[in-house]
Motif scaffolding. Sequence first.
Motif, mmCIF file in Angstrom:
data_model
loop_
_atom_site.group_PDB
_atom_site.id
_atom_site.type_symbol
_atom_site.label_atom_id
_atom_site.label_comp_id
_atom_site.label_asym_id
_atom_site.label_seq_id
_atom_site.Cartn_x
_atom_site.Cartn_y
_atom_site.Cartn_z
ATOM 1 N N ASP A 88 22.100 23.199 7.525
ATOM 2 C CA ASP A 88 21.493 21.898 7.811
ATOM 3 C C ASP A 88 19.976 21.975 7.820
ATOM 4 O O ASP A 88 19.388 22.796 8.535
ATOM 5 N N ALA A 89 19.359 21.111 7.019
ATOM 6 C CA ALA A 89 17.902 21.027 6.957
ATOM 7 C C ALA A 89 17.517 19.557 6.786
ATOM 8 O O ALA A 89 18.219 18.793 6.120
ATOM 9 N N TRP A 90 16.404 19.175 7.411
ATOM 10 C CA TRP A 90 15.915 17.805 7.366
ATOM 11 C C TRP A 90 14.430 17.821 7.043
ATOM 12 O O TRP A 90 13.740 18.798 7.320
ATOM 13 N N ALA A 91 13.933 16.729 6.497
ATOM 14 C CA ALA A 91 12.507 16.633 6.174
ATOM 15 C C ALA A 91 11.928 15.325 6.681
ATOM 16 O O ALA A 91 12.585 14.282 6.659
ATOM 17 N N ASP A 92 10.689 15.428 7.140
ATOM 18 C CA ASP A 92 9.867 14.269 7.474
ATOM 19 C C ASP A 92 8.701 14.279 6.493
ATOM 20 O O ASP A 92 7.952 15.266 6.426
ATOM 21 N N VAL A 93 8.559 13.210 5.724
ATOM 22 C CA VAL A 93 7.444 13.121 4.786
ATOM 23 C C VAL A 93 6.164 12.903 5.583
ATOM 24 O O VAL A 93 6.089 11.995 6.407
ATOM 25 N N ILE A 94 5.187 13.752 5.328
ATOM 26 C CA ILE A 94 3.866 13.596 5.926
ATOM 27 C C ILE A 94 2.958 12.856 4.956
ATOM 28 O O ILE A 94 2.244 11.935 5.322
ATOM 29 N N HIS A 95 3.006 13.285 3.695
ATOM 30 C CA HIS A 95 2.138 12.661 2.683
ATOM 31 C C HIS A 95 2.762 12.800 1.309
ATOM 32 O O HIS A 95 3.273 13.859 0.949
ATOM 33 N N ARG A 96 2.726 11.735 0.569
ATOM 34 C CA ARG A 96 3.133 11.740 -0.839
ATOM 35 C C ARG A 96 2.071 10.948 -1.584
ATOM 36 O O ARG A 96 2.068 9.720 -1.571
ATOM 37 N N GLY A 97 1.148 11.679 -2.198
ATOM 38 C CA GLY A 97 0.030 11.040 -2.877
ATOM 39 C C GLY A 97 0.479 10.195 -4.049
ATOM 40 O O GLY A 97 1.455 10.500 -4.721
ATOM 41 N N GLU A 98 -0.248 9.112 -4.256
ATOM 42 C CA GLU A 98 -0.014 8.249 -5.415
ATOM 43 C C GLU A 98 -1.054 8.590 -6.468
ATOM 44 O O GLU A 98 -2.172 8.958 -6.143
ATOM 45 N N GLU A 99 -0.667 8.491 -7.738
ATOM 46 C CA GLU A 99 -1.569 8.835 -8.838
ATOM 47 C C GLU A 99 -2.951 8.255 -8.574
ATOM 48 O O GLU A 99 -3.061 7.133 -8.110
ATOM 49 N N PRO A 100 -4.002 9.019 -8.796
ATOM 50 C CA PRO A 100 -4.024 10.305 -9.487
ATOM 51 C C PRO A 100 -3.728 11.502 -8.572
ATOM 52 O O PRO A 100 -3.666 12.620 -9.050
ATOM 53 N N SER A 101 -3.533 11.273 -7.282
ATOM 54 C CA SER A 101 -3.218 12.377 -6.375
ATOM 55 C C SER A 101 -1.856 12.970 -6.723
ATOM 56 O O SER A 101 -0.942 12.251 -7.138
#
Length: 126
Positions: free
Chosen positions: A20-33
Motif C-alpha cells: 500500500d502506497a499513497w501520494a499527495d500532489v505538492i506541485h505539478r507545473g503547467e507548461e512551460p514548467s
Amino acid sequence: MELLKKQPTMKLPAEWFTGDAWADVIHRGEEPSRARANAVHFAPGARTAWHSHGLGQTLYVVEGIALIQSRGGDILEARPGDVIWTPPGEEHWHGAAPDHFMTHIALWETDDVTWLEHVSDTEYAG
C-alpha cells in the motif's frame, strides 16, 4: 500568488507498487514548467516496481526508513533528512523498510517514467 487547495490523497496503482502506497500532489507545473513534487507514503514493506525517469529523480526522506536500490547495486537505507539522487535512465526502486512506515518527497521533471517489473520479495530482502 495563489493559495492552492490540497488535492485528495490518491492510492497508487498496483501495477506500479507492491503493498500500500499513497501520494499527495505538492506541485505539478503547467507548461512551460516540467516540475513535479509528490509526498509519497508507504506502508511497511511497500515499494515501487523497478522504474527509471527520463530526467532523473530526487527523493527527500521525511519519516521512517527508506530502502533504495539501483539495478545491480546494493540496497541503501535512508532516514529522515537524507536525499537520494537517481540520474536519468537509471533503473531503481524505493520503498519502506519491512517494519516501518516511510514518507518521502519525490521531485522530478515531466512524466517520462518507464515502469518495469515488480521488485520480488527476494530482491527486496537483499
